[in-house]
Structure formats: structure tokens, C-alpha cells
Design an enzyme around this catalytic site. Structure first.
Site, PDB file in Angstrom:
ATOM      1  N   ALA A 121      40.312  56.129  34.635  1.00  0.00           N
ATOM      2  CA  ALA A 121      39.004  56.566  34.150  1.00  0.00           C
ATOM      3  C   ALA A 121      38.088  55.397  33.793  1.00  0.00           C
ATOM      4  O   ALA A 121      37.121  55.570  33.059  1.00  0.00           O
ATOM      5  CB  ALA A 121      39.204  57.461  32.931  1.00  0.00           C
ATOM      6  N   ASN A 189      45.072  56.268  28.180  1.00  0.00           N
ATOM      7  CA  ASN A 189      45.785  55.627  29.284  1.00  0.00           C
ATOM      8  C   ASN A 189      45.069  54.385  29.771  1.00  0.00           C
ATOM      9  O   ASN A 189      45.692  53.426  30.216  1.00  0.00           O
ATOM     10  CB  ASN A 189      45.947  56.612  30.437  1.00  0.00           C
ATOM     11  CG  ASN A 189      47.041  57.617  30.151  1.00  0.00           C
ATOM     12  OD1 ASN A 189      48.213  57.297  30.223  1.00  0.00           O
ATOM     13  ND2 ASN A 189      46.650  58.827  29.788  1.00  0.00           N
ATOM     14  N   HIS A 219      33.928  54.491  28.129  1.00  0.00           N
ATOM     15  CA  HIS A 219      34.798  53.322  27.963  1.00  0.00           C
ATOM     16  C   HIS A 219      33.957  52.064  28.136  1.00  0.00           C
ATOM     17  O   HIS A 219      33.365  51.864  29.201  1.00  0.00           O
ATOM     18  CB  HIS A 219      35.925  53.331  29.004  1.00  0.00           C
ATOM     19  CG  HIS A 219      36.822  54.514  28.907  1.00  0.00           C
ATOM     20  ND1 HIS A 219      37.560  54.798  27.779  1.00  0.00           N
ATOM     21  CD2 HIS A 219      37.090  55.500  29.795  1.00  0.00           C
ATOM     22  CE1 HIS A 219      38.259  55.905  27.986  1.00  0.00           C
ATOM     23  NE2 HIS A 219      37.982  56.355  29.199  1.00  0.00           N
TER      24      HIS A 219
END
Ligand SMILES: NC(=O)c1ccc[n+]([C@@H]2O[C@H](COP(=O)([O-])OP(=O)(O)OC[C@H]3O[C@@H](n4cnc5c(N)ncnc54)[C@H](O)[C@@H]3O)[C@@H](O)[C@H]2O)c1
Length: 268
Positions: A121, A189, A219
Site C-alpha cells: 500500500a 504491513n 502513508h
């Protein structure tokens, strides 16, 4: 080529549907602890075949795609690698367990099999991998998610934090990537992927923000070293099936499978 997918949740379903359309793929074996979920997906696809156990089909497959949970990665990765079958791991957080990481990486080498870890991601993993060939001073990831992404989380409960009751952007964790993955196994993750690509689980620093105003899983990756500076923001649309998971994570797995089965590889 035959592929086996573990997990028919948000990521596994998206992967299975996409590779169902790929001419390079003949059979998609699928397993999940929910037989119902797996057989439902089988009915809606052309190439998916539910299997309760992957051991009998290990000799027929090129790659096992784990899209289930850390428990599943812990069980299926050594099983596949021992049979010389490549694995693609989505539950990358499992590698924060140093012993498991060392044993699994050694097993792959001994058996001549490969472990594929998609960028998942987050953007910037390619640059971080290259940068790590020389000295890196620091790597920091700030992840911002809406309260719905955290659900019931024992770590937050132990700190008396109720994500659903937060009214403004709040830092709910700061620490090493190893601790982050331990406390937020389904959320972070990317922290594991960054650690493996860059300077490891102890030196990589993670900040987790909960923000009731955001709709995306964001992120923000920053790194500094001999190469210069990296500053990458990825704003992910959450998967409609699972708000903890970003749609891009499933796309990154599909992209990885296309690279593995294809003849051209951009961004190696
Ligand atoms: N690498 C990344 O960037 C990234 C991003 C998002 C999610 N993930 C991880 O990928 C994995 C899948 O995510 P998801 O959103 O599809 O999850 P999900 O909860 O939507 O689906 C998981 C599926 O796997 C099955 N499952 C779980 N453990 C199993 C086991 N031991 N054996 C058989 N089946 C099992 C469940 O029954 C479920 O159907 C999770 O571990 C998640 O944390 C990774």
C-alpha cells in the site's frame, strides 16, 4: 501456469478476479478457512477451484500467493518453500519475528525458491531498496488512518484509547517498526515492507495518527542518506470490503504477479 491463492478476503478476491482474466494463468487454486467464502468466489470466476488443503496440489503450482493473515503466512510460506514453490507474501508483518524471517529466507535459498514481497500500500519501496545499498541515516513513516481502520485493538485498549471517540487528529503510536507491527498487525504491513527494504525493524521509526476527518489511508515515507532525501506520500482509498486494507495493496500484488508471469519488468 497454476497459482494458489490463500485467502478470499479484500485482497485475495481482488487478486483472484484479476488473474482469472490473465491468459498466462490456467488454474487458480483457492483456500480459506471459510469454505463458504471460497466456494462463492469459485462460482463467480472461471478458473478458481476451492481446495481445503494445498498439500496435494503443491506439485502443480508455480506460486503460492498469501493474502490472508500472519498466521497463514507462518504456516503456508514454509510449506510451499519446502516443496520448492515460490511464495508471494502480503502479511509482511510476519517477518518482524526475527527467527521466522531468518529461517524462512534460509529455506528459500536452500530450496532455490523465491519470496516475493510486493510494495503493497505504499510508494517509494523501489527507491528505498536502491538507497539502502549505501548509508541511510533515518527512515520514518507517518501513517494516518480514519478511526474505522483500527476496530478493536488490544494495544489501544490497554492505553485507554478509543479510536471511534477521537474528535481530532491524534498520535496513537510512535516507536520502532517492530513494535508497530506487533501492536497493529493488520494495519501496518507497510512498516514491515519498509523495514525489509531499508534499515530494518529496529531503526525504522513509525508514527500512527488517527484522524476522524480523513477518508484515505495515508502513508508518508521519509528517508535521508548518502543518496539524498526521499519524501513520498501515498493516499490510499480503503478497500470497500475491508477498511483496514488499501485498494492499492491488492493492485500491487496483481502487478507483482504480472511481472513474475510476464517478460518485461519495470521498476525492478
Ligand atoms: N502488504 C501490504 O501492504 C498489505 C496491505 C493491506 C493488507 N495486508 C495484509 O494482507 C492480508 C489480507 O488482507 P485482507 O484485507 O484481504 O484481509 P481480509 O480480512 O479481508 O481477508 C482475509 C481472508 O483470509 C482468511 N484467512 C485468514 N487466516 C487464514 C488462515 N490461517 N488460513 C486460511 N484462511 C485464512 C480469512 O478467512 C479471510 O477470508 C492481511 O494479513 C493484511 O494485514 C497487507
Amino acid at each position: 501456469m497454476n497459482i494458489c491463492v490463500i485467502g478470499c478476503g479484500a485482497i485475495g478476491t481482488t487478486i483472484a478476479r484479476a488473474i482469472d482474466e490473465m491468459p498466462e494463468i490456467d488454474i487458480i487454486y483457492l483456500t480459506d478457512r471459510s469454505k463458504e467464502c471460497a466456494t462463492r468466489l469459485q462460482e463467480r470466476t472461471k478458473k478458481v477451484r476451492y481446495v481445503p488443503d494445498i498439500v496435494p496440489i503443491l506439485g502443480e503450482i508455480k506460486i503460492v500467493v498469501e493474502a490472508a493473515s500472519q498466521d497463514a503466512a507462518r504456516y503456508y510460506a514454509p510449506l510451499a518453500l519446502s516443496a520448492g514453490v515460490d511464495v508471494l507474501i502480503m502479511s509482511v508483518g510476519v517477518f518482524q519475528d526475527e527467527e521466522f524471517q531468518t529461517d524462512t529466507f534460509r529455506l528459500a535459498k536452500r530450496k532455490g525458491a523465491k519470496i516475493f514481497i510486493p510494495s503493497g500500500a505504499i510508494g517509494g519501496i523501489d527507491a528505498l531498496c536502491a538507497a539502502s545499498l549505501d548509508h541511510i541515516d533515518e527512515v520514518t513513516l507517518t501513517t494516518t488512518k480514519p478511526p474505522s481502520a483500527f476496530g478493536s485493538n488490544p494495544y489501544l485498549e490497554s492505553k485507554g484509547i478509543k479510536a471511534s471517540e477521537l474528535r481530532e487528529r491524534t498520535e496513537i503510536f510512535f516507536g520502532t517498526a517492530r513494535e508497530a507491527v506487533k501492536h497493529f498487525p493488520q494495519n501496518i504491513n507497510v512498516a514491515a515492507t519498509i523495514s525489509l527494504a531499508g534499515i530494518g525493524f529496529e531503526k525504522t521509526k513509525i508514527r500512527i495518527m488517527c484522524d476522524p476527518q480523513v477518508q484515505t489511508n495515508e502513508h508518508h515515507l521519509k528517508a535521508k542518506g548518502k543518496f539524498g532525501e526521499l519524501d513520498v506520500v501515498t493516499r490510499n482509498v480503503p478497500s470497500p470490503r475491508n477498511p483496514k486494507t488499501s485498494y492499492l495493496a491488492a493492485l500491487s500484488a496483481i502487478s507483482a504477479i504480472r511481472k513474475i508471469t510476464g517478460s518485461t519488468w519495470v521498476g525492478v
